[in-house]
Design a protein around this motif. Structure first.
Motif, short mmCIF file in Angstrom:
data_model
loop_
_atom_site.label_atom_id
_atom_site.label_comp_id
_atom_site.label_asym_id
_atom_site.label_seq_id
_atom_site.Cartn_x
_atom_site.Cartn_y
_atom_site.Cartn_z
N CYS A 185 31.61 36.68 56.77
CA CYS A 185 31.85 38.19 57.02
C CYS A 185 32.14 38.62 55.43
O CYS A 185 33.15 39.13 55.04
CB CYS A 185 33.08 38.48 57.90
N GLU A 186 31.31 38.54 54.26
CA GLU A 186 31.57 38.98 53.08
C GLU A 186 31.75 40.31 53.00
O GLU A 186 31.22 40.99 53.67
CB GLU A 186 30.40 38.45 52.05
N THR A 187 32.57 40.64 52.27
CA THR A 187 32.78 42.24 52.15
C THR A 187 31.69 42.97 51.70
O THR A 187 31.30 44.04 52.13
CB THR A 187 34.09 42.51 51.34
N CYS A 188 30.82 42.42 50.95
CA CYS A 188 29.47 43.01 50.50
C CYS A 188 28.82 43.20 51.66
O CYS A 188 27.88 44.26 51.65
CB CYS A 188 29.04 42.32 49.27
N ALA A 189 28.68 42.30 52.31
CA ALA A 189 27.82 42.27 53.69
C ALA A 189 28.06 43.60 54.38
O ALA A 189 27.35 44.14 55.19
CB ALA A 189 27.88 40.86 54.33
N SER A 230 32.08 38.09 41.54
CA SER A 230 33.11 39.33 41.79
C SER A 230 32.17 40.30 42.29
O SER A 230 32.66 41.63 41.80
CB SER A 230 34.11 39.29 40.69
N CYS A 231 31.20 40.13 43.18
CA CYS A 231 30.48 41.44 43.81
C CYS A 231 31.09 42.49 44.56
O CYS A 231 31.02 43.51 44.54
CB CYS A 231 29.54 40.84 44.62
N CYS A 232 32.47 42.00 44.98
CA CYS A 232 32.71 42.56 46.40
C CYS A 232 33.85 43.79 45.69
O CYS A 232 33.59 44.93 46.08
CB CYS A 232 33.89 41.63 47.32
N PRO A 233 34.55 43.20 44.72
CA PRO A 233 35.35 44.40 44.19
C PRO A 233 34.75 45.91 43.79
O PRO A 233 35.08 47.06 44.38
CB PRO A 233 36.21 44.12 43.03
N PHE A 257 39.76 40.76 49.45
CA PHE A 257 39.07 39.73 50.25
C PHE A 257 37.85 39.72 49.85
O PHE A 257 37.14 40.88 49.77
CB PHE A 257 39.18 39.82 51.66
N TYR A 258 37.06 38.51 49.64
CA TYR A 258 35.61 38.29 49.49
C TYR A 258 35.13 37.90 51.05
O TYR A 258 34.43 38.63 51.32
CB TYR A 258 35.27 37.19 48.45
N ALA A 259 35.57 36.79 51.72
CA ALA A 259 35.29 36.60 52.75
C ALA A 259 36.42 36.93 53.83
O ALA A 259 37.49 37.53 53.43
CB ALA A 259 35.15 35.15 53.13
ZN LIG Z 1 30.45 40.35 47.78
#
Ligand SMILES: [Zn+2]
Length: 647
Positions: free
Chosen positions: A314-318, A397-400, A362-364
């Protein structure tokens, strides 16, 4: 008009960001923290790690094999730039405007004369341009550059950022056009960037290049890799695929682009393919939180029903990418099911990621944390996506920055217009000052403490000549909702409720959504949570945290009484739970275990643990977990059943 997504046709049209203002509340507060803390946080980490200096070193001719960061680190700069563009337009913040100019100047110096722009390939002794389409992320980076340029173009107009993005897009079209190299990028993103940049500039050829990339994929165009070509959706053409598979963010960015191309081209076959994939993936491959991606090894979708709570990726980016897809489908079709998923994902994935101060993420987003994480060092890069606590920055660091650009433009996802009126899809305190296509103004103020309260008050803020239709989404969970308008109270079922008439300035319309906590049961084919139940409250998924138990270890073995409905409680809900008595030291297997040694598998059903009595177990919103410090956590709670031996 400024909006991240502006299709040229569709069932409903997005409002411009300038037409909606969040006025505090759940999302207004998060947007403010994003503005005051997260944007500067992201820039300072990228400066510190040399990801910004990578552009300077290309310009100075000093880049080399010691270049810091992954090949996709350029994209983080572009996503920050996109967030800054939305933010500068939202508040007129001179700091955001200065940051845009500062970053743009550094990026511009790194662009090659032919438009190529990348800090990892093609300079000095770096590998040649486009020599690793599977893993190099060059076109992916460019896609994010184009999305940043879209934000700038629509909020400010043509400037250096837009001009350099146009040169980069032209370079891509020359290199990978119909007469060029028949390649695609291992990480979709260029497609969605080109499609929107084409819409923003009125340049059809960019949309056509996006279509080319889309249709080239799925034919084994990329080299095979150990994870298989499904990892980058190069296994099946998008028009033929039945379900999302492989790397979740890749699958979803690709799908977002497919909606854009389908809409611009009137390609109904492609749109239907996407809707079909959405339906099956949401029905069988999506967590209750809206999270997507079950597998850590490839950050990818699992098979149907493969939704383990503890190994949920459940990646934040997803989550961000899922919202991109559903928002586009909502604009194309007007169907409330897409806004339902946007809401679920916003409250339970996007809101979960950032810390309250906006400086850790959170990333995941697993649904079950067995061991409390270590407190993250705010001065340290987290090497990995897991850990159970929010981290200041990640190696990847894709999510932030994805959270940052989403929150900065969030007010654009609340409402739309059609030929006849205004549609509200999400409920947040805000002021809407829109215009119908015939030029009539509509003005509505929304006041609510949603989701803490289910009462949403809409005040018509100005008179609109003649009748128009106000459409409100009643979320799929909100059975028993009521609408009060024009002195009448009536029940409104889930779906869309429409009120068509002339509205008086100052009149009040109240939507009451029932946000009492409720049980939610999983499809039994989701084996990993069979026999468990979750509690939801309005759009929020709730969870239990170990720190709310007298013995934190009891989280592993507690059961709840499904015959006793959850009750409203401080911050969330209370459920009746039976706490186990557990041995304080290993062996930890519940008695009776195998004589002579500990082994968690028995020749007959295990007797239940002794019970330490029933308690009212507090449940809190999942998005708030680990905000009081590291904790064990679980969303799915085992329901008590009579023991097979009748014990
Ligand atoms: Zn990400």
């Amino acid at each position: 008009m400024s909006s991240p997504v502006l299709p040229s046709r569709g069932r409903v049209r997005p409002l411009g960001l300038a037409q909606v203002t969040l006025t505090g509340g759940f999302w207004g507060e998060r947007q403010a923290v994003n503005a005051t803390a997260t944007l500067a946080h992201c820039e300072s980490w990228m400066e510190r790690l040399g990801w910004l200096a990578n552009f300077d070193r290309v310009a100075d001719g000093t880049t080399g094999p010691d270049r810091p960061g992954w090949p996709f680190s350029d994209s983080e700069v572009y996503k920050l730039l996109e967030a800054l563009c939305w933010e500068a337009a939202r508040t007129g913040d001179p700091g955001a405007e200065a940051a845009i100019k500062r970053l743009t100047a550094r990026i511009a110096r790194a662009q090659d004369p032919d438009g190529y722009l990348n800090t990892c390939f093609g300079h000095g002794d770096q590998p040649p341009r486009y020599s690793d389409l599977e893993g190099g992320h060059e076109l992916y980076n460019t896609g994010h550059l184009l999305q940043a340029a879209v934000a700038r173009l629509r909020t400010h107009g043509e400037d250096d950022l837009v001009r350099l993005a146009r040169r980069a897009a032209d370079h891509v079209c020359r290199t990978f056009g119909a007469d060029g190299r028949a390649g695609i990028c291992g990480h979709p993103e260029i497609e969605v960037g080109l499609a929107e940049f084409g819409r923003a500039l009125g340049e059809e050829r960019y949309v056509e290049q996006a279509r080319l990339f889309l249709d080239r994929r799925g034919h084994g165009t990329l080299r095979d890799i150990p994870l298989g070509r499904a990892y980058f959706q190069d296994d099946v053409p998008i028009r033929e695929a039945e379900v999302w598979r492989g790397h979740a963010v890749r699958a979803l960015y690709l799908t977002a682009a497919a909606v854009d191309v389908a809409v611009e081209r009137g390609d109904d076959e492609l749109l239907r393919a996407v809707e079909r994939q959405w339906e099956r993936s949401v029905a069988r491959r999506t967590y209750i939180t809206g999270g997507m991606g079950s597998r850590h090894q490839d950050e990818g979708f699992g098979e149907d029903w493969e939704l383990p709570p503890d190994r949920a990726y459940c990646e934040t980016c997803a989550g961000v990418a899922s919202i991109m897809v559903s928002w586009r489908l909502l604009l194309a079709t007007g169907e409330p099911r897409y806004a339902d998923l946007v809401e679920r994902t916003l409250y339970n994935v996007v809101a979960t990621s950032p810390s309250s101060d906006g400086r850790a993420f959170f990333y995941a987003n697993p649904l079950h944390q067995r061991t409390p994480g270590r407190p993250a060092d705010p001065d340290e890069v987290s090497p990995r996506a897991e850990g159970g606590t929010r981290a200041a920055w990640f190696d990847v660091s894709c999510c932030p920055t994805n959270v940052a650009r989403t929150l900065a433009s969030l007010h654009g996802y609340l409402a739309t217009t059609d030929d006849d009126g205004l549609q509200l899809h999400q409920y947040a305190s805000c002021e809407i000052r829109a215009e119908l296509p015939d030029g009539r103004p509509v003005a509505v103020d929304v006041e609510t403490r949603y989701p803490e309260s289910g009462t949403v008050r809409l005040r018509v803020a100005a008179e609109t000549p003649g009748p128009w239709t106000l459409t409100l989404r009643v979320p799929s969970w909100a059975a028993g909702a009521t609408l009060i308008e024009d002195g009448r109270t009536r029940q409104v079922p889930p779906g869309l409720v429409r009120v068509r008439r002339a509205f008086r300035a100052g009149e009040l319309i109240t939507l009451d959504l029932p946000v009492e906590p409720r049980f939610t049961w999983p499809d039994p084919r989701i084996d990993a949570v069979r026999g468990c139940v979750a509690v939801e409250r309005g759009p929020e998924v709730l969870c239990a945290e170990s720190r709310d138990l007298p013995d934190p270890a009891a989280l592993d073995a507690l059961v709840i009484d499904p015959g006793s409905a959850p009750r409203a409680g401080a911050g969330g809900a209370l459920v009746r739970a039976l706490l186990p008595t557990l041995p304080s030291t290993l062996p930890s297997t519940l008695p009776p275990a195998r004589p002579g040694g500990d082994w968690p598998y028995l020749s007959r059903p295990a007797a239940p643990p002794g019970d330490a009595g029933w308690i009212d177990l507090p449940l809190r919103p999942y998005h708030s977990w680990a905000r009081r410090g590291p904790a064990g956590m679980r969303v799915w709670l085992p329901a008590s059943t009579p023991h097979p031996e009748g014990e």
